[in-house]
Motif scaffolding. Structure first.
Motif, PDB file in Angstrom:
ATOM      1  N   LEU A  83    -109.369 -15.445  89.606  1.00  0.00           N
ATOM      2  CA  LEU A  83    -109.496 -14.937  88.378  1.00  0.00           C
ATOM      3  C   LEU A  83    -108.514 -14.618  87.443  1.00  0.00           C
ATOM      4  CD1 LEU A  83    -112.057 -11.966  89.324  1.00  0.00           C
ATOM      5  CD2 LEU A  83    -112.855 -14.400  88.428  1.00  0.00           C
ATOM      6  N   SER A  84    -107.123 -14.126  87.730  1.00  0.00           N
ATOM      7  CA  SER A  84    -106.274 -14.101  86.833  1.00  0.00           C
ATOM      8  C   SER A  84    -105.512 -15.580  86.525  1.00  0.00           C
ATOM      9  CB  SER A  84    -104.942 -13.623  87.742  1.00  0.00           C
ATOM     10  OG  SER A  84    -105.009 -12.764  88.063  1.00  0.00           O
ATOM     11  N   THR A  85    -105.827 -16.661  87.291  1.00  0.00           N
ATOM     12  CA  THR A  85    -105.655 -18.401  86.553  1.00  0.00           C
ATOM     13  C   THR A  85    -106.222 -18.479  86.112  1.00  0.00           C
ATOM     14  OG1 THR A  85    -104.980 -18.969  89.426  1.00  0.00           O
ATOM     15  CG2 THR A  85    -105.699 -20.286  87.526  1.00  0.00           C
ATOM     16  N   ILE A  86    -107.743 -18.176  85.675  1.00  0.00           N
ATOM     17  CA  ILE A  86    -108.388 -18.713  85.141  1.00  0.00           C
ATOM     18  C   ILE A  86    -108.319 -17.191  83.557  1.00  0.00           C
ATOM     19  CG2 ILE A  86    -110.958 -17.888  84.213  1.00  0.00           C
ATOM     20  CD1 ILE A  86    -111.626 -18.655  86.579  1.00  0.00           C
ATOM     21  N   ILE A  87    -107.718 -16.231  83.587  1.00  0.00           N
ATOM     22  CA  ILE A  87    -107.276 -16.130  82.042  1.00  0.00           C
ATOM     23  C   ILE A  87    -106.238 -16.327  81.716  1.00  0.00           C
ATOM     24  CG2 ILE A  87    -107.041 -13.051  81.216  1.00  0.00           C
ATOM     25  CD1 ILE A  87    -107.940 -11.993  84.030  1.00  0.00           C
ATOM     26  N   ASP A  88    -105.536 -16.592  82.229  1.00  0.00           N
ATOM     27  CA  ASP A  88    -103.905 -16.796  82.259  1.00  0.00           C
ATOM     28  C   ASP A  88    -103.836 -18.655  81.764  1.00  0.00           C
ATOM     29  OD1 ASP A  88    -102.312 -14.957  83.000  1.00  0.00           O
ATOM     30  OD2 ASP A  88    -102.206 -15.161  84.907  1.00  0.00           O
ATOM     31  N   GLU A  89    -104.791 -19.228  82.019  1.00  0.00           N
ATOM     32  CA  GLU A  89    -104.479 -20.417  82.003  1.00  0.00           C
ATOM     33  C   GLU A  89    -105.322 -20.914  80.436  1.00  0.00           C
ATOM     34  OE1 GLU A  89    -106.174 -23.239  84.914  1.00  0.00           O
ATOM     35  OE2 GLU A  89    -104.260 -23.315  85.905  1.00  0.00           O
ATOM     36  N   PHE A  90    -106.005 -20.064  79.718  1.00  0.00           N
ATOM     37  CA  PHE A  90    -107.059 -20.438  78.267  1.00  0.00           C
ATOM     38  C   PHE A  90    -106.235 -20.049  77.696  1.00  0.00           C
ATOM     39  CE2 PHE A  90    -111.059 -20.498  81.183  1.00  0.00           C
ATOM     40  CZ  PHE A  90    -111.649 -21.722  80.199  1.00  0.00           C
ATOM     41  N   PRO A  91    -106.317 -20.593  76.517  1.00  0.00           N
ATOM     42  CA  PRO A  91    -105.288 -20.191  75.664  1.00  0.00           C
ATOM     43  C   PRO A  91    -105.534 -18.643  74.745  1.00  0.00           C
ATOM     44  CG  PRO A  91    -106.560 -21.999  74.954  1.00  0.00           C
ATOM     45  CD  PRO A  91    -106.995 -21.731  76.178  1.00  0.00           C
ATOM     46  N   ARG A  92    -104.954 -18.232  74.759  1.00  0.00           N
ATOM     47  CA  ARG A  92    -105.135 -16.622  74.048  1.00  0.00           C
ATOM     48  C   ARG A  92    -104.490 -17.040  72.344  1.00  0.00           C
ATOM     49  NH1 ARG A  92    -104.315 -12.179  76.593  1.00  0.00           N
ATOM     50  NH2 ARG A  92    -103.820 -12.135  78.317  1.00  0.00           N
ATOM     51  N   LEU A  93    -105.765 -16.869  71.545  1.00  0.00           N
ATOM     52  CA  LEU A  93    -105.591 -16.741  70.258  1.00  0.00           C
ATOM     53  C   LEU A  93    -105.060 -16.292  69.300  1.00  0.00           C
ATOM     54  CD1 LEU A  93    -110.095 -17.005  69.737  1.00  0.00           C
ATOM     55  CD2 LEU A  93    -108.283 -18.748  70.780  1.00  0.00           C
ATOM     56  N   ASP A  94    -104.520 -15.596  69.520  1.00  0.00           N
ATOM     57  CA  ASP A  94    -103.352 -15.008  69.101  1.00  0.00           C
ATOM     58  C   ASP A  94    -102.115 -15.069  68.655  1.00  0.00           C
ATOM     59  OD1 ASP A  94    -105.768 -12.999  68.143  1.00  0.00           O
ATOM     60  OD2 ASP A  94    -105.214 -12.222  69.097  1.00  0.00           O
ATOM     61  N   ASP A  95    -101.953 -16.250  69.812  1.00  0.00           N
ATOM     62  CA  ASP A  95    -100.188 -16.772  70.117  1.00  0.00           C
ATOM     63  C   ASP A  95    -100.560 -18.376  70.462  1.00  0.00           C
ATOM     64  OD1 ASP A  95    -100.428 -13.874  71.533  1.00  0.00           O
ATOM     65  OD2 ASP A  95    -100.230 -14.657  73.382  1.00  0.00           O
ATOM     66  N   ILE A  96    -101.322 -18.930  69.846  1.00  0.00           N
ATOM     67  CA  ILE A  96    -101.596 -20.012  69.610  1.00  0.00           C
ATOM     68  C   ILE A  96    -100.680 -20.032  68.331  1.00  0.00           C
ATOM     69  CG2 ILE A  96    -102.841 -20.798  71.810  1.00  0.00           C
ATOM     70  CD1 ILE A  96    -104.797 -22.048  70.351  1.00  0.00           C
ATOM     71  N   HIS A  97    -101.387 -21.397  67.889  1.00  0.00           N
ATOM     72  CA  HIS A  97    -100.692 -22.022  65.994  1.00  0.00           C
ATOM     73  C   HIS A  97    -101.253 -21.873  65.456  1.00  0.00           C
ATOM     74  CE1 HIS A  97    -100.100 -25.057  63.048  1.00  0.00           C
ATOM     75  NE2 HIS A  97     -98.557 -24.261  62.991  1.00  0.00           N
ATOM     76  N   PRO A  98    -101.634 -21.387  64.495  1.00  0.00           N
ATOM     77  CA  PRO A  98    -103.319 -20.837  63.722  1.00  0.00           C
ATOM     78  C   PRO A  98    -103.738 -22.176  63.666  1.00  0.00           C
ATOM     79  CG  PRO A  98    -101.380 -20.080  62.365  1.00  0.00           C
ATOM     80  CD  PRO A  98    -100.312 -20.831  63.684  1.00  0.00           C
ATOM     81  N   PHE A  99    -103.683 -22.945  63.202  1.00  0.00           N
ATOM     82  CA  PHE A  99    -104.254 -24.451  63.607  1.00  0.00           C
ATOM     83  C   PHE A  99    -105.327 -24.439  64.473  1.00  0.00           C
ATOM     84  CE2 PHE A  99    -105.233 -28.975  65.026  1.00  0.00           C
ATOM     85  CZ  PHE A  99    -105.634 -29.232  64.137  1.00  0.00           C
ATOM     86  N   TYR A 100    -104.540 -24.532  65.620  1.00  0.00           N
ATOM     87  CA  TYR A 100    -105.645 -24.461  66.928  1.00  0.00           C
ATOM     88  C   TYR A 100    -106.667 -23.102  67.271  1.00  0.00           C
ATOM     89  CZ  TYR A 100    -104.393 -28.414  68.840  1.00  0.00           C
ATOM     90  OH  TYR A 100    -103.516 -29.928  69.519  1.00  0.00           O
ATOM     91  N   GLY A 101    -105.913 -21.850  66.611  1.00  0.00           N
ATOM     92  CA  GLY A 101    -106.368 -20.771  66.706  1.00  0.00           C
ATOM     93  C   GLY A 101    -107.384 -20.607  65.127  1.00  0.00           C
ATOM     94  N   ASP A 102    -107.943 -21.683  64.714  1.00  0.00           N
ATOM     95  CA  ASP A 102    -109.288 -21.599  63.688  1.00  0.00           C
ATOM     96  C   ASP A 102    -110.091 -22.342  64.255  1.00  0.00           C
ATOM     97  OD1 ASP A 102    -108.124 -19.036  62.221  1.00  0.00           O
ATOM     98  OD2 ASP A 102    -107.746 -20.697  60.159  1.00  0.00           O
TER      99      ASP A 102
END
Length: 680
Positions: free
Chosen positions: A62-81
């Motif tokens: 479960l930790s692997t799943i949580i860590d590998e999916f990107p956090r929308l607040d930490d990535i570039h705003p373009f990819y977040g939006d």
């Protein structure tokens, strides 16, 4: 520079597969043998280890799943939006939150049951606690099954997203649907975007790469945008809006001045003014496409006015913070992707404008002073008044002169294409194959070549009387054909009696009916079963019926019946010569011709045996690809030798993956206890 590669995210299993994977690993990686005679501390330790190991596996997965999916607040705003537009970040975060909650619940369940196992008083009690702990963990995983399935769908979609670098040099193409955006990116890059003559062919972002001044540029093709309120736009349009809002790129706004896209210039101008706030601090250029259908000078005055207003707005666009207005030359450009007129100039202008803007931004940044402190440009000082002109060695000058002469000669030399154009073009000009002949005299190339055989002219051996002999031969052939033609007989019915003509008509009618029946049977042969002759209830194929039909026609059926019987496939016993011949002659002496009974039996047995026996494998038969019998025997020997290893490994062929032992003893005989080496 941050690189986003969503293809590396691990596959998310569904709830049932998740449980099977973890429990199978627990069974394989932990001890499996325990007895009630063991000390209670050892039994407790045995089951505590299983619970802890299962909990740790669930936690890691479960930790692997949580860590590998990107956090929308930490990535570039373009990819977040972009992820928010495609997947709705609330659902995305909720699914990851449920995974995190399940991870904490499993840890809590394991902690509680380990405490209970410390006080287990029997093997049965410890085993029951272990079963309950693993069951509760699996129940937690099964409850988050929908979240796991949702994340797996998102992972598959994210793996198909284009790899866009938000920080590199980027050219962004936008505009109404069907104005030529995809055709332009296909022309200047190696991208292969689908181009069709209808709107919204492009439904997502496509990326291509091009080079300008030894630098790599990223070109992004966006889906078409319609002029409507922000809240009414769909996911396809929002992808384009997200790219325009967050990427620092040179923007090419495509304008279809021919109107073939289905939208007028007024509608396209309205879209430009509605999204012009997204063009701030970006190099903006208006590209008038499809000039092959409608040149820019040929549009109406109202449309010219609208284009001028758009040009003025583009002139007001600021290159950077506090930058200067753009130049007029590169704001409004025209091109045609069909004829490729102006395509390269548009690409060069966009790359040049973007490069200048990035250089100006770097010149205004605070890092420039730190970089300039590292550079030192050495300027040589004049030490005397002597002049020192450039000196080029003589060998270099000679090499240059030879190269210039070779280039001039190459330009003077006429190519085969030039000769073709001078002599009537393709289809008229025929290239001469003799001009490359290597002869002692160049004039010999155009000579008429006689046919030579063994050093003599072929015309020396032509028979002067060959035409006369040919006429005689044809005359003789004609006479022979006339003689053969007299012997031919064609039954046209003119020389027959009325009874014979009636019989002939009946035969021809019957023949046509049989042909028709055969064609019907042939057309339905695939779906019609074959009935053996012995089950022919209608008796359609018997010799007696054929005899009756021929007798009804007034013909003698004896010959036809005998001919049909002679075609039987059964083997007949040879008649002995002692029966005599058909003319009534007496039989010859039996002792002189007929062999003894024992000899006849041995001969029949040998014939039957030879009939049933097949050919030996090593027997040489012409046409099999072998030169002689020894070569065939050698080939058979090599084949058997090569098959020995496959036979030893119990394989039918080289690609066979057969497993001879389905249940190997070392995997199905249990664990070894401490101090023993024999298997259970």
């Amino acid at each position: 520079m941050v690189q986003y590669n969503f293809k590396k995210i691990t596959v998310v299993p569904n709830g049932k597969d998740f449980v099977d994977i973890i429990l199978s690993r627990t069974q394989r990686q932990t001890p499996t043998v325990v007895h009630k005679g063991y000390a209670i501390s050892r039994i407790r330790q045995f089951y505590m280890r299983k619970v802890k190991y299962t909990q740790q596996n669930f936690y890691d997965k479960l930790s692997t799943i949580i860590d590998e999916f990107p956090r929308l607040d930490d990535i570039h705003p373009f990819y977040g939006d972009l992820l928010h537009v495609l997947y709705n970040k609330d659902h995305y975060k909720l699914a990851l939150g449920q995974i995190n909650t399940a991870r904490n619940l499993i840890s809590k369940v394991a902690k509680d049951y380990v405490k209970l196992l410390k006080y287990g008083d029997s093997l049965y009690r410890c085993k029951s606690l272990k079963v309950a702990a693993l069951g509760r963990m699996c129940t937690v995983i099964k409850r988050i099954g929908p979240s796991l399935a949702y994340l797996e769908q998102i992972r598959q979609h994210m793996a198909r997203l284009p790899s866009i670098d938000p920080n590199t040099r980027t050219i962004l193409i936008c505009g109404y649907p069907n104005v030529g955006k995809s055709s332009f990116i296909n022309k200047i890059t190696r991208a292969d975007v689908d181009v069709q003559p209808y709107a919204f062919t492009t439904k997502s972002l496509f990326v291509g790469h091009t080079d300008y001044k030894y630098l790599r540029y990223q070109v992004i093709d966006t889906p078409g945008i319609l002029d409507r309120p922000f809240e009414d736009r769909n996911i396809i349009e929002m992808c384009s809006i997200t790219a325009l809002a967050h990427l620092r790129a040179a923007v090419l706004f495509f304008l279809d001045i021919s109107g073939s896209c289905g939208y007028s210039i007024a509608q396209q101008a309205a879209l430009f003014h509605s999204i012009k706030s997204l063009f701030m601090n970006k190099p903006l250029m208006i590209v008038c496409n499809k000039t092959d259908l409608q040149p820019l000078e040929g549009i109406s005055e109202e449309d010219k006015k609208l284009v001028a207003e758009m040009k003025d707005e583009a002139m007001k666009t600021v290159i950077g913070q506090g930058g200067e207005a753009t130049d007029e030359a590169g704001v409004l450009l025209t091109m045609s992707t069909l004829t490729e007129d102006g395509v390269i100039s548009v690409k060069n202008a966009a790359c040049e404008r973007l490069l200048n803007q990035r250089v100006e931004l770097k010149m205004k940044s605070k890092k420039l002073n730190d970089c300039l402190n590292r550079f030192h440009v050495a300027m040589p000082k004049q030490r005397d008044q002597k002049e020192r002109p450039a000196c080029i060695p003589e060998a270099v000058l000679e090499a240059r002169a030879k190269q210039a002469e070779a280039d001039a000669e190459k330009q003077k030399r006429k190519l085969e294409r030039d000769l073709e154009n001078e002599n009537g073009g393709a289809g008229v000009y025929s290239a001469s194959l003799r001009k490359h002949y290597l002869l002692a005299n160049e004039e010999w190339k155009e000579d008429i070549m006689p046919e030579i055989l063994d050093g003599h002219n072929v015309y020396d051996f032509v028979d002067p009387d060959i035409l006369q002999r040919l006429e005689e031969l044809e005359r003789e052939e004609g006479l022979r054909q006339e003689e053969e033609g007299d012997d031919d007989f064609e039954m046209d019915g003119a020389e027959l009696t009325p009874e014979e003509q009636a019989a002939l008509a009946e035969i021809r009618k019957k023949k046509s009916l049989l042909i028709q029946q055969h064609r019907v049977k042939k057309s339905t042969a695939e779906s019609r079963p074959t009935v053996p002759r012995k089950f022919d209830k209608d008796k359609e194929f018997t010799s007696k019926r054929m005899g009756r039909q021929l007798s009804a026609l007034g013909l003698d059926p004896t010959l036809a019946i005998n001919r049909a019987r002679s075609k039987s496939r059964g083997r007949k016993r040879e008649r002995s010569v002692e029966c005599g011949d058909d003319n009534g002659n007496d039989a010859m002496d039996v002792d002189e011709i007929t062999p003894s009974k024992k000899q006849r039996r041995s001969r029949s047995l040998s014939m039957a045996r030879s009939r049933s026996m097949s050919r030996p494998r090593s027997e040489f038969v012409p046409g099999e690809g072998f030169k002689d019998k020894p070569q065939k025997e050698q080939a058979i020997k090599l084949f058997k030798k090569s098959a020995n290893k496959r036979n030893k490994d119990a394989r039918r062929g080289e690609s066979d993956r057969v497993i001879p032992t389905l249940k190997p003893k070392h995997l199905f005989s249990g664990k070894r206890s401490s101090g023993k080496t024999d298997r259970r």
